[in-house]
Design an enzyme around this catalytic site. Structure first.
Site, mmCIF file in Angstrom:
data_model
loop_
_atom_site.group_PDB
_atom_site.id
_atom_site.type_symbol
_atom_site.label_atom_id
_atom_site.label_comp_id
_atom_site.label_asym_id
_atom_site.label_seq_id
_atom_site.Cartn_x
_atom_site.Cartn_y
_atom_site.Cartn_z
ATOM 1 C CG HIS A 20 -5.455 6.761 -3.144
ATOM 2 N ND1 HIS A 20 -5.265 5.916 -1.685
ATOM 3 C CD2 HIS A 20 -4.247 6.735 -3.806
ATOM 4 C CE1 HIS A 20 -3.731 5.733 -1.840
ATOM 5 N NE2 HIS A 20 -3.191 6.116 -3.108
ATOM 6 C CD GLU A 50 -8.734 3.211 -4.119
ATOM 7 O OE1 GLU A 50 -8.011 4.020 -3.514
ATOM 8 O OE2 GLU A 50 -8.736 2.052 -3.588
ATOM 9 C CB SER A 99 -0.758 0.012 1.144
ATOM 10 O OG SER A 99 -1.555 1.246 1.303
HETATM 11 ZN ZN LIG Z 1 -5.960 5.149 -0.183
#
Ligand SMILES: [Zn+2]
Length: 188
Positions: free
Chosen positions: A159, A156, A101
């Protein structure tokens, strides 16, 4: 394994993993005027995000960080809970395994707008503002629509990833992902 985890252009994805014990240098709390709780980014990203959010506010917009730096073990918990709730296939599309991540780099954050939930950020007026302005502050939309194959993640809209102004402008103008930018610049 990633060799330059403190580089602002670092590429973290499903193929490229950060070490379990990697903690970025210079993590700093985002001002609570622009964050829903104490959330951390590295120095440059924190300054840039606060400036972005402050300028947006002057135009009547509310852009608030709801997630930023996440350490390895927290990411592990998140991923595991996604798998339990939604199954592995779904989890892999929207959550990263620990070490994969980019929230662990302190360069990425999730935001919400004035409609109050990051999940519906795309419908907020702030999303349109971000589309036109994020790159001017060094941020890119990291998981764009239609680029799921290159990024490995579903779209997303909430993000954003700090890469610095120069790279952000290039990525914006050429409509690239960070993976494609690394390829174009021969960084892979
Ligand atoms: Zn994120």
């Amino acid at each position: 394994m990633i060799e330059n985890p403190n580089d602002i252009l670092v590429l973290v994805n499903k193929q490229r993993k950060l070490k379990e014990d990697f903690i970025p240098n210079h993590l700093e709390p985002i001002s609570l005027s622009y964050s829903n709780q104490e959330k951390y980014l590295i120095h440059e990203a924190r300054i840039a995000f606060e400036k972005l959010s402050e300028d947006a506010r002057k135009e009547g917009h509310m852009i608030i960080a709801v997630s930023a730096y996440r350490d390895f073990s927290y990411q592990e918990e998140l991923y595991t809970s996604y798998v339990k709730e939604k199954g592995k296939n779904y989890a892999n599309k929207c959550s990263a395994k620990a070490g994969h991540s980019e929230h662990q780099t302190g360069l990425a954050l999730d935001v919400m707008g004035s409609n109050g939930d990051y999940n519906i950020f795309e419908q907020s007026k702030e999303f349109s503002w971000m589309k036109e302005h994020a790159h001017l502050y060094g941020f890119i939309l990291r998981y764009p629509k239609g680029k799921e194959k290159t990024t490995g993640f579903k779209y997303e809209p909430w993000h954003y990833r700090y890469v610095g102004k120069e790279a952000a402008l290039y990525i914006y103008e050429h409509n690239l992902t960070l993976e494609e930018y690394h390829q174009v610049k021969n960084m892979l």
